[in-house]
Design a protein around this motif. Sequence first.
Motif, PDB file in Angstrom:
ATOM      1  N   LYS B 190       0.830  -1.201   0.000  1.00 36.54           N
ATOM      2  CA  LYS B 190       0.000   0.000   0.000  1.00 36.54           C
ATOM      3  C   LYS B 190       0.870   1.258   0.000  1.00 36.54           C
ATOM      4  O   LYS B 190       0.565   2.239  -0.680  1.00 36.54           O
ATOM      5  N   MET B 191       1.970   1.219   0.751  1.00 35.74           N
ATOM      6  CA  MET B 191       2.892   2.364   0.759  1.00 35.74           C
ATOM      7  C   MET B 191       3.397   2.641  -0.653  1.00 35.74           C
ATOM      8  O   MET B 191       3.430   3.787  -1.108  1.00 35.74           O
ATOM      9  N   GLU B 192       3.781   1.567  -1.339  1.00 35.79           N
ATOM     10  CA  GLU B 192       4.320   1.735  -2.697  1.00 35.79           C
ATOM     11  C   GLU B 192       3.247   2.286  -3.624  1.00 35.79           C
ATOM     12  O   GLU B 192       3.505   3.155  -4.455  1.00 35.79           O
ATOM     13  N   GLU B 193       2.026   1.789  -3.429  1.00 36.60           N
ATOM     14  CA  GLU B 193       0.900   2.262  -4.224  1.00 36.60           C
ATOM     15  C   GLU B 193       0.688   3.760  -4.029  1.00 36.60           C
ATOM     16  O   GLU B 193       0.284   4.470  -4.947  1.00 36.60           O
ATOM     17  N   LEU B 194       0.945   4.228  -2.805  1.00 35.55           N
ATOM     18  CA  LEU B 194       0.755   5.646  -2.493  1.00 35.55           C
ATOM     19  C   LEU B 194       1.983   6.467  -2.883  1.00 35.55           C
ATOM     20  O   LEU B 194       2.072   7.659  -2.579  1.00 35.55           O
ATOM     21  N   GLY B 195       2.938   5.803  -3.539  1.00 35.16           N
ATOM     22  CA  GLY B 195       4.109   6.534  -4.020  1.00 35.16           C
ATOM     23  C   GLY B 195       5.171   6.779  -2.960  1.00 35.16           C
ATOM     24  O   GLY B 195       6.053   7.618  -3.133  1.00 35.16           O
ATOM     25  N   MET B 196       5.081   6.054  -1.832  1.00 29.83           N
ATOM     26  CA  MET B 196       6.085   6.234  -0.790  1.00 29.83           C
ATOM     27  C   MET B 196       7.156   5.160  -0.902  1.00 29.83           C
ATOM     28  O   MET B 196       6.891   4.061  -1.379  1.00 29.83           O
ATOM     29  N   ASP B 197       8.354   5.469  -0.404  1.00 25.88           N
ATOM     30  CA  ASP B 197       9.394   4.456  -0.310  1.00 25.88           C
ATOM     31  C   ASP B 197       9.366   3.886   1.103  1.00 25.88           C
ATOM     32  O   ASP B 197       9.648   4.596   2.068  1.00 25.88           O
ATOM     33  N   PRO B 198       9.020   2.599   1.240  1.00 27.67           N
ATOM     34  CA  PRO B 198       8.918   2.003   2.582  1.00 27.67           C
ATOM     35  C   PRO B 198      10.230   2.074   3.369  1.00 27.67           C
ATOM     36  O   PRO B 198      10.224   1.916   4.582  1.00 27.67           O
ATOM     37  N   ARG B 199      11.343   2.321   2.693  1.00 20.53           N
ATOM     38  CA  ARG B 199      12.619   2.438   3.418  1.00 20.53           C
ATOM     39  C   ARG B 199      12.749   3.777   4.133  1.00 20.53           C
ATOM     40  O   ARG B 199      13.675   3.983   4.912  1.00 20.53           O
ATOM     41  N   ASP B 200      11.830   4.706   3.847  1.00 24.17           N
ATOM     42  CA  ASP B 200      11.929   6.039   4.453  1.00 24.17           C
ATOM     43  C   ASP B 200      11.367   6.111   5.865  1.00 24.17           C
ATOM     44  O   ASP B 200      11.383   7.172   6.485  1.00 24.17           O
ATOM     45  N   THR B 201      10.833   5.013   6.386  1.00 29.47           N
ATOM     46  CA  THR B 201      10.277   5.078   7.741  1.00 29.47           C
ATOM     47  C   THR B 201      11.413   5.046   8.758  1.00 29.47           C
ATOM     48  O   THR B 201      12.581   4.897   8.406  1.00 29.47           O
ATOM     49  N   ASN B 202      11.035   5.151  10.030  1.00 31.82           N
ATOM     50  CA  ASN B 202      12.003   5.097  11.121  1.00 31.82           C
ATOM     51  C   ASN B 202      12.208   3.658  11.618  1.00 31.82           C
ATOM     52  O   ASN B 202      12.919   3.421  12.589  1.00 31.82           O
ATOM     53  N   LEU B 203      11.577   2.690  10.948  1.00 33.01           N
ATOM     54  CA  LEU B 203      11.606   1.305  11.440  1.00 33.01           C
ATOM     55  C   LEU B 203      13.008   0.702  11.348  1.00 33.01           C
ATOM     56  O   LEU B 203      13.706   0.876  10.344  1.00 33.01           O
ATOM     57  N   ASP B 204      13.385  -0.014  12.420  1.00 30.82           N
ATOM     58  CA  ASP B 204      14.692  -0.676  12.484  1.00 30.82           C
ATOM     59  C   ASP B 204      14.574  -2.192  12.550  1.00 30.82           C
ATOM     60  O   ASP B 204      15.483  -2.909  12.164  1.00 30.82           O
TER      61      ASP B 204
END
Lengths: 442, 442
Positions: B190-204
């Motif tokens: 869904k993130m990719e669908e919304l044009g976001m890069d999932p690597r940009d989160t703060n998740l570790d």
Amino acid sequence: MYNPDIESASISEKRELQLIGLKKTVENVYENVGFYKQKFDELQIKPKDIRSLEDIKKLPFTKKKDFRDQYPYGLFAIPVDDVARIHGSSGTSGKPTIVGYSERDLKNWGILVARAIVAAGGRKSDVFHNAYGYGLFTGGLGLHQGADELGVATIPISGGNTERQITVINDLKPRGICGTPSYVLSIIEKMEELGMDPRDTNLDYGIFGAEAWSEEIRLKLENKLGIKAVDIYGLSEIMGPGVASECHEAQDGLHIADDHFFVEVINPDTLEPVADGELGELVFTSLQKEALPVIRYRTGDIASITHEKCKCGRTTTRMSRVKGRTDDMIIVRGVNVFPSEIERELLQIEGLSPVYQIQLIRKGVMDAIELHIEIEISLYEQVGCDLLHESIMNMKRKIQHKLKNSCLISVDVVCNAPKALPRSEGKATRVVDKRNSSPVSV
Amino acid sequence: MYNPDIESASISEKRELQLIGLKKTVENVYENVGFYKQKFDELQIKPKDIRSLEDIKKLPFTKKKDFRDQYPYGLFAIPVDDVARIHGSSGTSGKPTIVGYSERDLKNWGILVARAIVAAGGRKSDVFHNAYGYGLFTGGLGLHQGADELGVATIPISGGNTERQITVINDLKPRGICGTPSYVLSIIEKMEELGMDPRDTNLDYGIFGAEAWSEEIRLKLENKLGIKAVDIYGLSEIMGPGVASECHEAQDGLHIADDHFFVEVINPDTLEPVADGELGELVFTSLQKEALPVIRYRTGDIASITHEKCKCGRTTTRMSRVKGRTDDMIIVRGVNVFPSEIERELLQIEGLSPVYQIQLIRKGVMDAIELHIEIEISLYEQVGCDLLHESIMNMKRKIQHKLKNSCLISVDVVCNAPKALPRSEGKATRVVDKRNSSPVSV
């Protein structure tokens, strides 16, 4: 009582505690929350100016909008590193309203909800069915923590899957239940549909909240299930459920946890205090919160308070049921009316199901109210499934007459077959605005 | 480590503790659970016959069916009055499988999950996003209690409402996440669908479980989100999540909390133990549980164990990923295959989405496997949205070839457009049995 010392403390003891809490909270927000520092500075107030409880009037109000503007962590008084829980409620802007708790805040929340469960008639040995939704919403986990604190056997079933709820109620034999009144009514309805008598369960008491409800709904819940039904109040900006709750002994107003929350009731237009017993907007100031202390939060909830002692022995300030919200008050052709007033009238009428919907529509250039009601199956069969039957028409006229008399409004009544209206699995939707390009009020 | 003393205890220390726990548990069930008393008596075993850990082999097995037969409270070793929590899982009989916890059981559960979060790389200062479903299911509240025990800032968002999950991940900046692998993959998609890069989160780091998953899914999760992904294992009959979990240092098998649970691995047909490293059915005996102690519970989960020390310093017994379940093993034309084996092959193929479905169908009188795959949007555009394109046909042949070679099965491959297959908001459904009147195995 779960905390007899504090729940039945003398007024002077309580006020002393409150003043200590207020001073600490004011210092805390001034030191640690930029938003409040700025507000205080604008008003030229310093924490040391708060010397008595009456001085609270010098302090600025906090509004829902401030939570939005400070989203997500701007109102927190501790670093996010030290936060132990985050909850949220759906906001109008699409972003949830975010609130936070320290470990001590969570412990206190559990204690206040444990007080509420005991006030409802709960005991440590109970099996306790929690049908509030679990998640960011404070309802499910709020009741859950109180149940954990008290030590009951919690069934964390959450909302939804009504047939499974019934299986669990029948087989695990909970003595207590909690949830939204509308959802528990759906469970009752489903039981009847399955040919069961809802009075055959082991349930003794129920704790209901998270939506406005009426004495008539209380009677339905109590009679159908054979339980004592009490009201619980709270909102995430202040803490969640447990800010106030009724005792089963008197069922006469909700005991505010006033060692944790200082209450005021104001006229929402003039912002001046109203007298005890008079309706106004509830305003709370937290006295012990660490992560998210709030100063004079305007809840938007309309109720009255009393300082008279309750016959249960608790000495807390009590509040009436919430009669509605400042922002869900319906204004049609100059008349103000709360959905709860309509509900009260409706539920006195024989043969009606407790499910209804108030639709705001436009009729030509005028706004109007279309009241969708639903009849019970027994009446439906009695009239041969004919919704135009004379006795249905009479009922509709009777409703119009009652509402005209008591609420001063004219409504169109639309009668529906049993189960025709949508059921809630959480909070019920009582008002639907179908005006296309509606002005704010008409 | 959250409990370094016990997590890195010497083998002899651990075995001493285990024996104490085993003896206590055996006495407890013999005294307090009629079901076990009867079983022990039938086998002519007394608690005093258990003098060493090896003596566990004298004890009877417990099966899923026993939970059903003793529904709801028959296996509890304490009165319902003293139970602090009830959980359940959906059973095949329509009634949930009911399990219970004392206050100490809940405390221990929290500690074991806190160990798992620390092993995953979590710290007290984290914001922690819990996307497991909350409710009777042990996933949501299990991780929740561990997060509370550790003192992270838990976001109890539960499953569902994917766009809101994304808002919360972006705005509240959690460092850790947990949920089913399939649901977190849906969030990524869904993130990719919304044009976001999932690597940009703060998740570790992420903790994933409640369904079988593979190394290939791990790589997807790690690469897409830029995190360390670890596996957590548990089942409600034993406790819930936290029975075993991987460390982020080695990611080399799951550390079993063997101070709380004694593990055996058996051949499900002969019931004899299998050697370390060999696949078999996991069997657990609880060593510290009060409300619902279990003796030699046959989990139905297929895995292997090792007693070698892990490079992270923990000395616990470790288990492999669960490779499948004794009861979801697919047997088609005499060949046994686990869905996870098919997944492993599938996910090595470029251009495929990680969503797939194994459909068991009937072809004439024979059973057959129809493998539904889904291609990624980039490949779909590349072939001009033509699912009969030469490169798609080649891909299908390649999959058939790989599965024939590695799993010894023949499958029909059905290729679907991107997003054509159903997404999960909880546990993914990987196998759909579409045979109408299917024999147990063919």
